[in-house]
Motif scaffolding. Structure first.
Motif, PDB file in Angstrom:
ATOM      1  N   ALA A 193       0.797  -1.271  -0.115  1.00 31.62           N
ATOM      2  CA  ALA A 193       0.125   0.021  -0.048  1.00 31.62           C
ATOM      3  C   ALA A 193       0.828   1.329  -0.130  1.00 31.62           C
ATOM      4  N   SER A 194       2.010   1.184   0.692  1.00 32.18           N
ATOM      5  CA  SER A 194       2.877   2.431   0.530  1.00 32.18           C
ATOM      6  C   SER A 194       3.799   2.504  -0.405  1.00 32.18           C
ATOM      7  N   CYS A 195       3.820   1.453  -1.492  1.00 35.82           N
ATOM      8  CA  CYS A 195       4.662   1.545  -2.652  1.00 35.82           C
ATOM      9  C   CYS A 195       4.140   2.406  -3.558  1.00 35.82           C
ATOM     10  N   CYS A 196       5.065   3.061  -4.367  1.00 31.96           N
ATOM     11  CA  CYS A 196       4.922   3.598  -5.606  1.00 31.96           C
ATOM     12  C   CYS A 196       4.842   2.330  -6.460  1.00 31.96           C
ATOM     13  N   VAL A 197       3.511   2.318  -7.322  1.00 31.87           N
ATOM     14  CA  VAL A 197       3.704   1.025  -8.303  1.00 31.87           C
ATOM     15  C   VAL A 197       3.226   1.774  -9.565  1.00 31.87           C
ATOM     16  N   VAL A 198       3.869   0.981 -10.583  1.00 33.46           N
ATOM     17  CA  VAL A 198       3.513   1.589 -12.108  1.00 33.46           C
ATOM     18  C   VAL A 198       2.007   1.813 -12.334  1.00 33.46           C
ATOM     19  N   CYS A 199       1.856   2.790 -12.884  1.00 36.08           N
ATOM     20  CA  CYS A 199       0.319   3.141 -13.107  1.00 36.08           C
ATOM     21  C   CYS A 199      -0.229   2.019 -14.360  1.00 36.08           C
ATOM     22  N   SER A 200      -1.437   1.288 -13.894  1.00 35.69           N
ATOM     23  CA  SER A 200      -2.084   0.381 -14.875  1.00 35.69           C
ATOM     24  C   SER A 200      -2.580   1.060 -15.976  1.00 35.69           C
ATOM     25  N   PRO A 201      -2.682   0.265 -17.093  1.00 41.47           N
ATOM     26  CA  PRO A 201      -3.661   0.888 -18.143  1.00 41.47           C
ATOM     27  C   PRO A 201      -4.908   1.294 -17.935  1.00 41.47           C
ATOM     28  N   GLY A 202      -5.180   2.345 -18.480  1.00 41.98           N
ATOM     29  CA  GLY A 202      -6.430   3.071 -18.313  1.00 41.98           C
ATOM     30  C   GLY A 202      -5.996   4.467 -17.200  1.00 41.98           C
ATOM     31  N   THR A 203      -4.783   4.380 -16.849  1.00 43.81           N
ATOM     32  CA  THR A 203      -4.594   5.428 -15.769  1.00 43.81           C
ATOM     33  C   THR A 203      -3.269   6.116 -16.374  1.00 43.81           C
ATOM     34  N   PHE A 204      -2.753   7.295 -15.769  1.00 42.93           N
ATOM     35  CA  PHE A 204      -1.533   7.873 -15.831  1.00 42.93           C
ATOM     36  C   PHE A 204      -1.397   8.855 -14.693  1.00 42.93           C
ATOM     37  N   SER A 205       0.146   9.253 -14.822  1.00 42.40           N
ATOM     38  CA  SER A 205       0.677  10.160 -13.647  1.00 42.40           C
ATOM     39  C   SER A 205       1.650  11.002 -14.300  1.00 42.40           C
ATOM     40  N   PRO A 206       1.339  12.284 -14.624  1.00 44.88           N
ATOM     41  CA  PRO A 206       2.309  13.133 -15.422  1.00 44.88           C
ATOM     42  C   PRO A 206       3.268  13.853 -14.609  1.00 44.88           C
ATOM     43  N   ASP A 207       3.029  13.608 -13.164  1.00 49.56           N
ATOM     44  CA  ASP A 207       4.185  14.547 -12.442  1.00 49.56           C
ATOM     45  C   ASP A 207       4.350  13.520 -10.957  1.00 49.56           C
ATOM     46  N   VAL A 208       4.733  14.292  -9.938  1.00 49.80           N
ATOM     47  CA  VAL A 208       5.385  13.247  -8.986  1.00 49.80           C
ATOM     48  C   VAL A 208       4.275  13.160  -7.830  1.00 49.80           C
ATOM     49  N   ASP A 209       2.818  13.199  -8.126  1.00 51.70           N
ATOM     50  CA  ASP A 209       1.887  13.008  -7.377  1.00 51.70           C
ATOM     51  C   ASP A 209       1.845  11.591  -6.938  1.00 51.70           C
ATOM     52  N   VAL A 210       1.046  11.123  -5.780  1.00 54.68           N
ATOM     53  CA  VAL A 210       0.751   9.787  -5.515  1.00 54.68           C
ATOM     54  C   VAL A 210      -0.214   8.918  -6.167  1.00 54.68           C
ATOM     55  N   THR A 211      -1.038   9.678  -7.095  1.00 56.94           N
ATOM     56  CA  THR A 211      -2.380   9.204  -7.502  1.00 56.94           C
ATOM     57  C   THR A 211      -2.260   9.065  -9.194  1.00 56.94           C
ATOM     58  N   CYS A 212      -2.531   7.860  -9.425  1.00 53.98           N
ATOM     59  CA  CYS A 212      -2.558   7.613 -11.017  1.00 53.98           C
ATOM     60  C   CYS A 212      -4.121   8.129 -11.669  1.00 53.98           C
ATOM     61  N   GLN A 213      -4.185   9.036 -12.390  1.00 47.22           N
ATOM     62  CA  GLN A 213      -5.308   9.531 -12.888  1.00 47.22           C
ATOM     63  C   GLN A 213      -5.915   8.686 -13.875  1.00 47.22           C
ATOM     64  N   THR A 214      -7.420   8.797 -14.081  1.00 48.33           N
ATOM     65  CA  THR A 214      -8.053   7.969 -15.040  1.00 48.33           C
ATOM     66  C   THR A 214      -7.818   8.626 -16.544  1.00 48.33           C
ATOM     67  N   CYS A 215      -7.620   7.655 -17.472  1.00 45.00           N
ATOM     68  CA  CYS A 215      -7.424   7.960 -18.816  1.00 45.00           C
ATOM     69  C   CYS A 215      -7.823   6.967 -19.700  1.00 45.00           C
ATOM     70  N   ILE A 216      -8.937   6.781 -20.455  1.00 42.45           N
ATOM     71  CA  ILE A 216      -9.260   5.815 -21.170  1.00 42.45           C
ATOM     72  C   ILE A 216      -8.566   5.469 -22.238  1.00 42.45           C
ATOM     73  N   SER A 217      -7.881   6.508 -22.691  1.00 44.99           N
ATOM     74  CA  SER A 217      -7.109   6.062 -24.069  1.00 44.99           C
ATOM     75  C   SER A 217      -5.743   5.587 -23.597  1.00 44.99           C
ATOM     76  N   VAL A 218      -5.465   5.153 -22.396  1.00 45.28           N
ATOM     77  CA  VAL A 218      -3.991   4.711 -22.273  1.00 45.28           C
ATOM     78  C   VAL A 218      -4.206   3.227 -22.073  1.00 45.28           C
ATOM     79  N   PHE A 219      -3.327   2.509 -22.730  1.00 42.42           N
ATOM     80  CA  PHE A 219      -3.473   1.132 -22.838  1.00 42.42           C
ATOM     81  C   PHE A 219      -1.976   0.390 -22.439  1.00 42.42           C
ATOM     82  N   ILE A 220      -1.090   1.214 -21.660  1.00 43.88           N
ATOM     83  CA  ILE A 220       0.105   0.764 -21.352  1.00 43.88           C
ATOM     84  C   ILE A 220       0.229   0.831 -19.926  1.00 43.88           C
ATOM     85  N   TYR A 221       1.273   0.155 -19.282  1.00 47.11           N
ATOM     86  CA  TYR A 221       1.572   0.492 -17.856  1.00 47.11           C
ATOM     87  C   TYR A 221       2.533   1.607 -17.990  1.00 47.11           C
ATOM     88  N   GLY A 222       2.532   2.467 -16.995  1.00 45.55           N
ATOM     89  CA  GLY A 222       3.677   3.648 -16.697  1.00 45.55           C
ATOM     90  C   GLY A 222       3.208   4.727 -17.672  1.00 45.55           C
TER      91      GLY A 222
END
Length: 264
Positions: free
Chosen positions: A220-249
């Motif tokens: 739970a306290s680990c930074c984990v690669v964002c799953s498909p359908g999400t992305f993170s453009p900065d150093v935040d701790v939350t992966c944001q939703t994006c249905i156009s993403v089909f890759i990890y990270g």
């Protein structure tokens, strides 16, 4: 000073006395068996070799099996074969070298072997499937050199940061003493309150990574690669939703206009 302080805060993950999460990666023997009907979650540090995945459950590994074959399928749903990055042994063990974000995902192995009935000598083919969900979590650049191959590399950067804190605190204490002894007649009195200098924990994840207690409760306290359908453009701790993403990270969300931005 502020820049150095920000650097100290950014890489402080776990303080002594606070239990740091241990993922499946930290298996003392360096490998993990599959479980029927239960995908195993494994967390691998960026640019590190993965834990060894074994295409058997622990119970079956203790038995002798006849004519076993192993079929590994990777995250791209293609058959995996041995190469300079993927290492597959004849006994069905798999290890990924220099793990990167796109290598995250589902790794499936199908074990096929034969059983023979003692009474009729009838042969039967048995197939068992084992699933491994592998995710990558980042680590500070240059950690290999700082750790010198230590298995407890997570603790070493934290120890160095706390040591730096103690030295900075001692610097201020000595400065106060010097000013008091040598300049007390010409300069205002200078005092230092013991333990007033503190290191503050700052949670952040590198772009393409985030924290998700729901999906990764055992990390739970680990930074984990964002799953498909999400992305993170900065150093935040939350992966944001994006249905156009089909890759990890993913570090950006593709748009529908002409200036669409995709991952490199």
């Amino acid at each position: 000073a502020m820049r150095a302080w920000a650097l100290l805060s950014a890489v402080l993950w776990c303080l002594p006395g606070v239990e740091c999460p241990r993922s499946t990666l930290f298996n003392s023997k360096g490998f993990i068996y599959g479980q029927l009907g239960h995908p195993e979650k494994i967390y691998v540090k960026l640019h590190q070799n993965s834990i060894v995945l074994i295409c058997k459950d622990f119970k079956l590994a203790k038995k002798e099996i006849v004519d076993p074959t192993y079929l590994w399928i990777g995250p791209n749903e293609k058959t995996l074969t041995g190469n300079n990055r993927i290492n597959i042994t004849k006994t069905g063990q798999l290890m990924v070298k220099d793990f990167l974000e796109p290598l995250s995902g589902l790794y499936t192995c199908t074990l096929s072997y034969k059983t023979v009935k003692a009474e009729t000598q009838e042969e039967k083919t048995v197939k068992k499937r084992y699933d491994f969900m592998v995710f990558v979590n980042p680590f500070a650049p240059g950690w290999k050199g700082a750790c010198n191959g230590s298995a407890d590399c997570d603790d070493i950067p934290n120890h160095n940061i706390l040591q730096a804190r103690d030295r900075i605190e001692e610097f201020f204490r000595r400065q106060a003493y010097i000013f008091y002894r040598n300049f007390n007649k010409t300069l205002p009195a200078m005092h230092f309150v013991d333990h007033s200098f503190q290191v503050v924990r700052l949670d952040s994840c590198r772009p393409g990574f985030g924290k998700n207690e729901g999906l990764h409760s055992n990390c739970a306290s680990c930074c984990v690669v964002c799953s498909p359908g999400t992305f993170s453009p900065d150093v935040d701790v939350t992966c944001q939703t994006c249905i156009s993403v089909f890759i990890y990270g993913a570090k950006s969300c593709p748009t529908s206009n002409k200036n669409r931005q995709y991952e490199d």
